[in-house]
Motif scaffolding. Structure first.
Motif, PDB file in Angstrom:
ATOM      1  N   ARG A 196      17.172 -18.786  49.082  1.00  0.00           N
ATOM      2  CA  ARG A 196      16.621 -18.549  47.750  1.00  0.00           C
ATOM      3  C   ARG A 196      15.829 -17.259  47.582  1.00  0.00           C
ATOM      4  O   ARG A 196      15.611 -16.808  46.462  1.00  0.00           O
TER       5      ARG A 196
ATOM      6  N   LYS B  97      17.049 -14.425  45.287  1.00  0.00           N
ATOM      7  CA  LYS B  97      17.098 -14.812  43.875  1.00  0.00           C
ATOM      8  C   LYS B  97      15.705 -14.819  43.266  1.00  0.00           C
ATOM      9  O   LYS B  97      15.531 -14.502  42.089  1.00  0.00           O
TER      10      LYS B  97
ATOM     11  N   ILE C 295      15.069 -17.120  39.925  1.00  0.00           N
ATOM     12  CA  ILE C 295      14.345 -18.398  40.097  1.00  0.00           C
ATOM     13  C   ILE C 295      12.860 -18.037  40.230  1.00  0.00           C
ATOM     14  O   ILE C 295      12.532 -16.954  40.694  1.00  0.00           O
TER      15      ILE C 295
ATOM     16  N   PHE D 226      10.774 -23.106  42.970  1.00  0.00           N
ATOM     17  CA  PHE D 226      11.244 -23.239  44.334  1.00  0.00           C
ATOM     18  C   PHE D 226      10.334 -24.162  45.141  1.00  0.00           C
ATOM     19  O   PHE D 226      10.803 -25.054  45.858  1.00  0.00           O
TER      20      PHE D 226
END
Lengths: 310, 310
Positions: A290, A293, A299, A304
């Protein structure tokens, strides 16, 4: 088996102490159990921290100081925390050789601990090694660290009396202050004081000690001179340590300090456990996946983290 | 309702920005939701940290620098982190009055944040306030902190360019190094440089900057002189900031630094959540109950932590 090992440690057997410290260094499950068995026998030893930049002569001072302590009949432990450092490699080897001299004395236990692995873990291991030495009946434990970085300042703060060792070469005053050593020093030592610059450094230190806020504002922090390689000033150093010890004991500060350290230790144990339990392989992989991103704002870090806690 | 607030913030409406920052300061549940809504619009503002001991003239510099930035058409946000400090009370009030001058300018947003409550929480709140200002379209955000203590060093490290402000009075060099400011300064400013001692301090700083390890070892850290109250040296300061910004952008260091900060932010969010969830009233009471027994070696801290995790 651990019960037996604990007994032998309480009996001050060198092999048993060595084994116990190894269990701690290897983060073995048995280490935790062993520390539980030994804990009620801790709290008696007096901890002396010796810290300062590489090359200041800490090992020489530790060696000389232990001779003074032994001369007075005290049992001692020495933990030398060796960060893996490219520019002190040679010195460290020499230090270990010097310390071998004390090897045959049954009431001196010496151990080097190195940073193979995580540096953060080293502070915890050094403190646990001190508990083992404490339980084995040592009167004084000397913890020697290079004093660079948060981790080693942390170790230094575990000590009851922290000694900061400097040498008259230029930059040392800078290094001291940079590393935050001004705050933690209870006694300052200018070693190799027969060299040029010794007086200047002494004046600079005393000036700065007046300027800064001292930990115990009713106590003047002493600056003393030594030439440890010639055994000069070491008896004086011992006297100042005793004086500081008495100061702490008379004003109830020692008990207060140790209680604060205990709370800190509990907090660290809890946080360690929480973090270790949390970051499973799955979660670490998810972070890896992640992070780009999140950097690119596709995000949010908040979403997260929520995802991690699902 | 939060969607609407977010929209208004993106539209740079002052009341909305103020409300958003208040939600963050009060640790309101809505704060987290708001930050999620705004996040994709962050990452554009350039963060300038201004730090240094009390009385160095940071607010005056902030004020003067914002005028230069505004003169070039930039939109700016200013977060002044005010620790509740007994010896700067008067100065802080004066600072706020000075900053009111910029109050009517629509493209300048100023906020003071104070330490009422926990100091650790303040760093987190200041960073979140920056995200709100970032999302609202500010080109530059100036974060002003007193630079004493770990918490404010933490805030300073969030900045892309960190400026350390000193004055020629004695002890400043000491304070700087003591506080760890030598490590985090990208630009050093000697303010009130028309006073005596200015040249000496300059030489001392330049010497120390050569001695220490610099963060970016291929860049020389500049030391510049200002008399902010007379607007002297501020254009030069701006030039050095631009130069530093370009340096970071050219070598990919800015992206790398921000990514490291992001990982750090995620870790902190996780640890915060873990600690808060863990320390329930029950557990805190248990600690209170047990701490004396642990001090007296009747229970071990290890057993106690195990008990907490049951």
């Amino acid at each position: 088996m651990l019960d037996h090992l604990a007994e032998r440690i309480l009996n001050s057997e060198k092999n048993a102490i060595a084994r116990g410290i190894s269990l701690v260094e290897n983060e073995s499950k048995q280490a935790g159990e062993l520390l539980k068995l030994l804990y009620k026998n801790t709290g008696k030893a007096y901890l002396i921290g010796i810290t300062g930049p590489p090359g200041a002569g800490k090992s020489t001072i530790t060696n000389a100081l232990s001779k003074v302590l032994r001369g007075k009949g005290y049992k001692i432990g020495i933990i030398a925390v060796d960060p893996t450092s490219p520019f002190t490699g040679g010195a460290l080897l020499g230090d270990r050789i010097r310390m071998q001299e004390s090897g045959s004395d049954k009431d001196v236990f010496i151990r080097s601990m190195a940073t193979r692995g995580s540096l953060g873990g080293l502070a915890k291991k050094a403190k646990e090694a001190c508990e083992i030495l404490d339980a084995s009946g040592k009167d004084f434990i000397i913890i020697e660290t290079v004093g660079v970085g948060q981790s080693e300042l942390d170790i230094a703060q575990t000590a009851d009396t922290t000694i900061v060792v400097l040498v008259p070469e230029s930059g040392d005053a800078v290094q001291t202050m940079k590393a935050g050593l001004m705050e933690i020093g209870d006694i300052f030592v200018i070693n190799k004081s027969d060299r040029e610059g010794s007086e200047t450094l002494g004046v600079a230190l005393r000036t700065m000690l007046h300027l800064k806020m001292t930990r115990e504002s009713d106590r003047e922090v002493p600056v003393i001179k030594t030439v440890a390689s010639k055994n000069k000033g070491i008896d004086e150093l011992y006297d100042f340590i005793v004086r500081h010890k008495e100061y702490l004991e008379t004003k109830g500060k020692l008990a207060k300090k140790r209680r604060e350290n205990l709370l800190k230790q509990i907090n660290e144990l809890v946080n360690n456990k929480l973090e270790n339990k949390f970051w499973t392989e799955d979660k670490k992989e998810l972070l890896e996946k992640r992070i780009s991103k999140i950097s690119e704002r596709e995000i949010t870090p908040y979403d997260f983290v929520d995802e991690l806690f699902l």
